[in-house]
Design an enzyme around this catalytic site. Structure first.
Site, PDB file in Angstrom:
ATOM      1  CG  HIS A 129      -2.582   0.805   1.461  1.00 55.28           C
ATOM      2  ND1 HIS A 129      -2.999   1.371   1.147  1.00 55.28           N
ATOM      3  CD2 HIS A 129      -1.682   2.454   1.852  1.00 55.28           C
ATOM      4  CE1 HIS A 129      -3.718   2.534   1.128  1.00 55.28           C
ATOM      5  NE2 HIS A 129      -2.679   3.329   1.401  1.00 55.28           N
ATOM      6  CD  GLU A 130       1.486   3.719   3.754  1.00 56.03           C
ATOM      7  OE1 GLU A 130       1.953   4.647   3.126  1.00 56.03           O
ATOM      8  OE2 GLU A 130       0.386   3.092   4.617  1.00 56.03           O
ATOM      9  CG  HIS A 133       0.665   6.055  -0.269  1.00 55.69           C
ATOM     10  ND1 HIS A 133      -0.380   6.977  -0.644  1.00 55.69           N
ATOM     11  CD2 HIS A 133       0.042   5.764   0.697  1.00 55.69           C
ATOM     12  CE1 HIS A 133      -2.014   6.263  -0.107  1.00 55.69           C
ATOM     13  NE2 HIS A 133      -1.160   5.792   0.948  1.00 55.69           N
ATOM     14  CG  HIS A 139      -6.130   6.727   0.486  1.00 49.12           C
ATOM     15  ND1 HIS A 139      -6.078   7.744   1.703  1.00 49.12           N
ATOM     16  CD2 HIS A 139      -4.728   5.403   1.315  1.00 49.12           C
ATOM     17  CE1 HIS A 139      -4.936   6.689   2.299  1.00 49.12           C
ATOM     18  NE2 HIS A 139      -3.968   5.661   2.546  1.00 49.12           N
TER      19      HIS A 139
END
Lengths: 196, 136
Positions: A129-130, A133, A139
């Site tokens: 997930h990170e 980013h 998101h």
């Protein structure tokens, strides 16, 4: 999928990104391998390549575990709550909450429930997930997407969904060496291509 | 702490699983506009933390269920595909208390979280004083 305001991304000359771990964490190889697997998932669907370095000076992305206030204005809050945060390109800051209990097993490529009730957090799920980013994704409202903001303790979610792949390929295009694209991943099957 | 696999976790660790950091918010279930309930100020801080309230206030929130909070709840519910009620219903609270990424959902007062699903860009509206957001 969404992007950060202004849609920042790593510049075209930067397709080989170097990452390094904060040395003070003294992470074991088992832990570092988790991040390697997480980076591979994004490398499989983009032209980006990720290489680990022992030197922070050379690194585009710096990964560290911190507790509480760690100087970036976004203090961690102890176990559970916020698990990690990462900056948009091209800053490359990846911070994880050092107060969590992290599961670092190679749990396989499938999303699944590891335990019914636990405060344990699957590290690879959070890392994938990170990294999204770090590469420029914000998101997503799509519940199956990696970039969905929440994850229950004990859950493992590591497979890139169609939404994630479409988002990242909007920024960087697909993997020229592989076959992975949003077209052949309906909802985040293990994507083929690249080293695989 | 790092655990290599599920079997390496002490049974007590599983039994005494840490309560979620935001479980406290469950007690706010059923609150709606006009209420004043202890703890709503903390919920406002939560929404401010994730970009749903963009007021420049530095944590001096009241316990009033005001327009600012209702607007934040509505945008949150849209972002998480929940029924948009503007109230603290059970489904919304179940979502709020989950562990999550520390990055904001709403950046610079607008949210694209739902953009890929055909929603219009959601502007922060009534009550959400748009002054500035913190740049990390």
């Amino acid at each position: 999928y969404s992007f950060f305001p202004g849609k920042p991304r790593w510049p075209a000359r930067k397709r080989d990104l170097i990452y390094a771990f904060v040395p003070q964490n003294n992470l074991t190889e088992d832990v570092k391998r988790v991040f390697s697997r997480a980076f591979d998932r994004w490398a499989n669907v983009t032209p980006l390549r990720f290489t680990r370095s022992g030197s922070l000076l050379r690194a585009d992305i710096v990964i560290g575990f911190f507790s509480g206030d760690h100087g970036d204005g976004e203090p961690f809050d102890g176990a559970m709550g916020t698990l990690a945060h990462a900056s948009s390109p091209p800053t490359g800051m990846f911070h994880l909450d050092g107060d969590e209990d992290w599961l670092i097993s190679d749990g396989g490529g499938e999303n699944r429930r590891i335990l019914s009730v636990t405060s344990l957090v699957d590290l690879e799920s959070v890392a994938v997930h990170e990294i999204g980013h770090l590469l420029g994704l914000g998101h997503s409202s799509v519940k199956d997407a990696i970039m969905y903001p929440t994850i229950a303790g004990g859950d493992r979610k590591v497979e890139l969904a169609k939404d994630d792949i479409e988002g990242i390929q909007h920024l960087y295009g697909g993997n020229p060496d592989g076959t992975a694209s949003s077209e052949n991943s309906s909802r985040g099957r293990e994507t083929s291509g690249g080293a695989e | 702490k790092f655990y290599l696999n599920v079997t390496s976790i002490p049974p007590l660790q599983i039994l005494n699983a840490t309560r979620g950091a935001w479980d406290y918010f469950h007690k706010l279930a059923g609150c709606h506009a006009g209420d004043r309930v202890s703890g709503l100020s903390k919920l406002k801080q939560y929404f401010r933390r994730f970009g749903y309230i963009t007021t420049a206030a530095t944590g001096n929130f009241t316990d009033d269920f005001d327009d600012v909070l209702e607007s934040a709840i509505r945008i949150y519910q849209k972002n998480f595909d929940l029924k948009v009620t503007g109230e603290l219903d059970a489904a919304t609270l179940r979502q709020i208390v989950l562990p999550r990424c520390g990055n904001s959902d709403v950046i610079d007062g607008s949210s694209d979280m739902n953009a890929g699903k055909g929603f219009q860009k959601t502007a922060m509206t009534a009550g959400a004083a748009r002054i500035r957001t913190t740049k990390r």
